[in-house]
Design a protein around this motif. Structure first.
Motif, PDB file in Angstrom:
ATOM      1  N   ILE A  75       0.835  -1.200   0.000  1.00 35.45           N
ATOM      2  CA  ILE A  75       0.000   0.000   0.000  1.00 35.45           C
ATOM      3  C   ILE A  75       0.873   1.256   0.000  1.00 35.45           C
ATOM      4  O   ILE A  75       0.616   2.213  -0.729  1.00 35.45           O
ATOM      5  CB  ILE A  75      -0.936  -0.007   1.218  1.00 35.45           C
ATOM      6  CG1 ILE A  75      -1.979  -1.129   1.072  1.00 35.45           C
ATOM      7  CG2 ILE A  75      -1.632   1.339   1.383  1.00 35.45           C
ATOM      8  CD1 ILE A  75      -2.818  -1.359   2.311  1.00 35.45           C
ATOM      9  N   SER A  76       1.927   1.243   0.805  1.00 34.44           N
ATOM     10  CA  SER A  76       2.835   2.395   0.884  1.00 34.44           C
ATOM     11  C   SER A  76       3.534   2.636  -0.448  1.00 34.44           C
ATOM     12  O   SER A  76       3.676   3.776  -0.893  1.00 34.44           O
ATOM     13  CB  SER A  76       3.882   2.166   1.983  1.00 34.44           C
ATOM     14  OG  SER A  76       3.276   2.091   3.249  1.00 34.44           O
ATOM     15  N   ALA A  77       3.969   1.546  -1.097  1.00 36.93           N
ATOM     16  CA  ALA A  77       4.666   1.672  -2.376  1.00 36.93           C
ATOM     17  C   ALA A  77       3.740   2.251  -3.448  1.00 36.93           C
ATOM     18  O   ALA A  77       4.135   3.118  -4.238  1.00 36.93           O
ATOM     19  CB  ALA A  77       5.199   0.310  -2.816  1.00 36.93           C
ATOM     20  N   LEU A  78       2.492   1.783  -3.473  1.00 37.18           N
ATOM     21  CA  LEU A  78       1.542   2.296  -4.452  1.00 37.18           C
ATOM     22  C   LEU A  78       1.215   3.769  -4.191  1.00 37.18           C
ATOM     23  O   LEU A  78       1.073   4.561  -5.119  1.00 37.18           O
ATOM     24  CB  LEU A  78       0.263   1.452  -4.428  1.00 37.18           C
ATOM     25  CG  LEU A  78       0.391   0.030  -4.994  1.00 37.18           C
ATOM     26  CD1 LEU A  78      -0.895  -0.752  -4.738  1.00 37.18           C
ATOM     27  CD2 LEU A  78       0.707   0.059  -6.479  1.00 37.18           C
ATOM     28  N   HIS A  79       1.089   4.126  -2.901  1.00 41.68           N
ATOM     29  CA  HIS A  79       0.808   5.522  -2.545  1.00 41.68           C
ATOM     30  C   HIS A  79       1.970   6.418  -2.973  1.00 41.68           C
ATOM     31  O   HIS A  79       1.757   7.506  -3.530  1.00 41.68           O
ATOM     32  CB  HIS A  79       0.585   5.641  -1.047  1.00 41.68           C
ATOM     33  CG  HIS A  79       0.322   7.043  -0.594  1.00 41.68           C
ATOM     34  ND1 HIS A  79      -0.866   7.690  -0.814  1.00 41.68           N
ATOM     35  CD2 HIS A  79       1.124   7.946   0.065  1.00 41.68           C
ATOM     36  CE1 HIS A  79      -0.809   8.912  -0.319  1.00 41.68           C
ATOM     37  NE2 HIS A  79       0.393   9.091   0.215  1.00 41.68           N
ATOM     38  N   TYR A  80       3.211   5.948  -2.736  1.00 38.75           N
ATOM     39  CA  TYR A  80       4.390   6.728  -3.122  1.00 38.75           C
ATOM     40  C   TYR A  80       4.430   6.909  -4.635  1.00 38.75           C
ATOM     41  O   TYR A  80       4.714   8.007  -5.135  1.00 38.75           O
ATOM     42  CB  TYR A  80       5.662   6.035  -2.646  1.00 38.75           C
ATOM     43  CG  TYR A  80       6.924   6.700  -3.130  1.00 38.75           C
ATOM     44  CD1 TYR A  80       7.410   7.859  -2.517  1.00 38.75           C
ATOM     45  CD2 TYR A  80       7.624   6.191  -4.224  1.00 38.75           C
ATOM     46  CE1 TYR A  80       8.563   8.484  -2.977  1.00 38.75           C
ATOM     47  CE2 TYR A  80       8.766   6.810  -4.693  1.00 38.75           C
ATOM     48  CZ  TYR A  80       9.235   7.953  -4.069  1.00 38.75           C
ATOM     49  OH  TYR A  80      10.365   8.571  -4.533  1.00 38.75           O
ATOM     50  N   ALA A  81       4.154   5.819  -5.383  1.00 40.61           N
ATOM     51  CA  ALA A  81       4.176   5.895  -6.840  1.00 40.61           C
ATOM     52  C   ALA A  81       3.131   6.878  -7.350  1.00 40.61           C
ATOM     53  O   ALA A  81       3.380   7.640  -8.294  1.00 40.61           O
ATOM     54  CB  ALA A  81       3.933   4.507  -7.430  1.00 40.61           C
ATOM     55  N   LYS A  82       1.962   6.882  -6.715  1.00 38.84           N
ATOM     56  CA  LYS A  82       0.904   7.806  -7.113  1.00 38.84           C
ATOM     57  C   LYS A  82       1.324   9.249  -6.857  1.00 38.84           C
ATOM     58  O   LYS A  82       1.139  10.122  -7.712  1.00 38.84           O
ATOM     59  CB  LYS A  82      -0.376   7.490  -6.342  1.00 38.84           C
ATOM     60  CG  LYS A  82      -1.547   8.389  -6.679  1.00 38.84           C
ATOM     61  CD  LYS A  82      -2.784   8.008  -5.889  1.00 38.84           C
ATOM     62  CE  LYS A  82      -3.957   8.930  -6.213  1.00 38.84           C
ATOM     63  NZ  LYS A  82      -5.160   8.559  -5.422  1.00 38.84           N
ATOM     64  N   GLU A  83       1.883   9.502  -5.664  1.00 41.38           N
ATOM     65  CA  GLU A  83       2.319  10.852  -5.320  1.00 41.38           C
ATOM     66  C   GLU A  83       3.429  11.318  -6.243  1.00 41.38           C
ATOM     67  O   GLU A  83       3.468  12.483  -6.671  1.00 41.38           O
ATOM     68  CB  GLU A  83       2.793  10.895  -3.864  1.00 41.38           C
ATOM     69  CG  GLU A  83       1.667  10.805  -2.853  1.00 41.38           C
ATOM     70  CD  GLU A  83       0.704  11.974  -2.976  1.00 41.38           C
ATOM     71  OE1 GLU A  83       1.173  13.123  -3.115  1.00 41.38           O
ATOM     72  OE2 GLU A  83      -0.519  11.733  -2.964  1.00 41.38           O
ATOM     73  N   GLU A  84       4.349  10.401  -6.547  1.00 41.28           N
ATOM     74  CA  GLU A  84       5.456  10.751  -7.440  1.00 41.28           C
ATOM     75  C   GLU A  84       4.929  11.090  -8.828  1.00 41.28           C
ATOM     76  O   GLU A  84       5.411  12.018  -9.485  1.00 41.28           O
ATOM     77  CB  GLU A  84       6.441   9.581  -7.523  1.00 41.28           C
ATOM     78  CG  GLU A  84       7.687   9.871  -8.355  1.00 41.28           C
ATOM     79  CD  GLU A  84       8.530  11.006  -7.803  1.00 41.28           C
ATOM     80  OE1 GLU A  84       9.273  11.626  -8.598  1.00 41.28           O
ATOM     81  OE2 GLU A  84       8.454  11.282  -6.585  1.00 41.28           O
TER      82      GLU A  84
END
Length: 278
Positions: free
Chosen positions: A230-239
């Motif tokens: 979940i954290s990785a997907l959130h980071y990718a979205k923010e990036e």
């Protein structure tokens, strides 16, 4: 230790629903989803032998599904998904097709192919809001509504949609969704188990699960993998959002827009815009 269990943790789900001694739990859930119009229910299921490799529990991309063959010959596959990785519809059809074609051995005919059912239990909303919390898909003629055959059946159970209704569960499926979503208070759960002994058995299975140190450890390992995902997907979205803002800012700079206007429109700081200019 008081555990607030995530019943959509796929390791826990498989431990409760995917064990030989708990087949009655699985059959109750399956019958609640399939709910045949002729009133016939599955009475037995043979579970596929799939050993759980503990190392896979740390892999956020691995999935622990339940696969079995029912007494009527149907192949049934249940997959629990906590994180929306997009393209679930395409991936579902891909794995459905592999299960369907994998039935035939050398020398067998197409007539021997059996109904293959995929059930996706989702911790998020995936389909449009116009779709109910339980959606069932099959092959129909788009003009007449004629169903080609019963061999393909795909179900989506979207728990957030069920929770958002805030109504008392009436059907067996609604009671299972309430159990899985962990949305019932103690009184409501007591009322549910009075009418659904399989859910009572599932609660008892949870108690057994929690008393076993190894199972709790593997459960927590899986929870960590899911949190990391979940954290990785959130980071990718923010990036991706930030990259989009930078691209807009660069186009505005090329057209001579002021730094202040660019910062105002993109929500980037003046310092960030100046860095892009340089």
């Amino acid at each position: 230790m008081n555990y607030d269990l995530n019943r959509l943790n796929d390791y826990l789900f498989k431990w409760i629903f995917g064990r030989e001694e708990n087949k009655d739990i699985l059959l109750s859930f399956l019958n609640s989803v399939l709910a045949s119009s002729d009133g016939e229910e599955l009475v037995d299921i043979t579970l596929a032998e799939r050993e759980l490799d503990p190392t896979h529990l740390q892999d956020k991309l691995s999935r622990l599904d339940i696969l079995g063959k029912a007494n009527d010959g149907s192949l049934l596959n249940i997959e629990v998904q906590v994180v929306n990785e997009r393209d679930i519809d395409k991936r579902t059809l891909y794995y459905w097709a592999k299960l369907y074609q994998g039935q035939l051995q050398s020398g067998q005919t197409y007539k021997e192919l059996c109904r293959t059912v995929t059930i996706n239990v989702l911790a998020f909303s995936f389909l449009p809001d116009s779709q109910n919390h339980h959606s069932t898909f099959a092959l129909y003629d788009i003009k007449t509504g004629y169903r080609l055959n019963r061999d393909i059946e795909v179900h989506f159970l979207e728990l957030p949609k069920w929770k958002s209704l805030h109504i008392k569960p009436q059907t067996r499926l609604e009671k299972w969704l309430t159990y899985l979503g962990g949305s019932a208070d103690q009184q409501e759960m007591e009322e549910i188990v009075m009418s659904e002994p399989a859910i009572q058995k599932a609660l008892t299975a949870e108690e057994i699960f929690l008393k076993r140190d190894k199972e709790r450890y593997l459960y927590e390992m899986r929870e960590k993998a899911l949190r990391d995902q979940i954290s990785a997907l959130h980071y990718a979205k923010e990036e991706g959002i930030q990259q989009g803002k930078r691209e807009i800012a660069l186009r505005m700079l090329s057209k001579g827009s002021s730094l202040e206007d660019i910062a105002d429109i993109t929500a980037l700081s003046l310092e960030q815009v100046m860095q892009l200019k340089n």
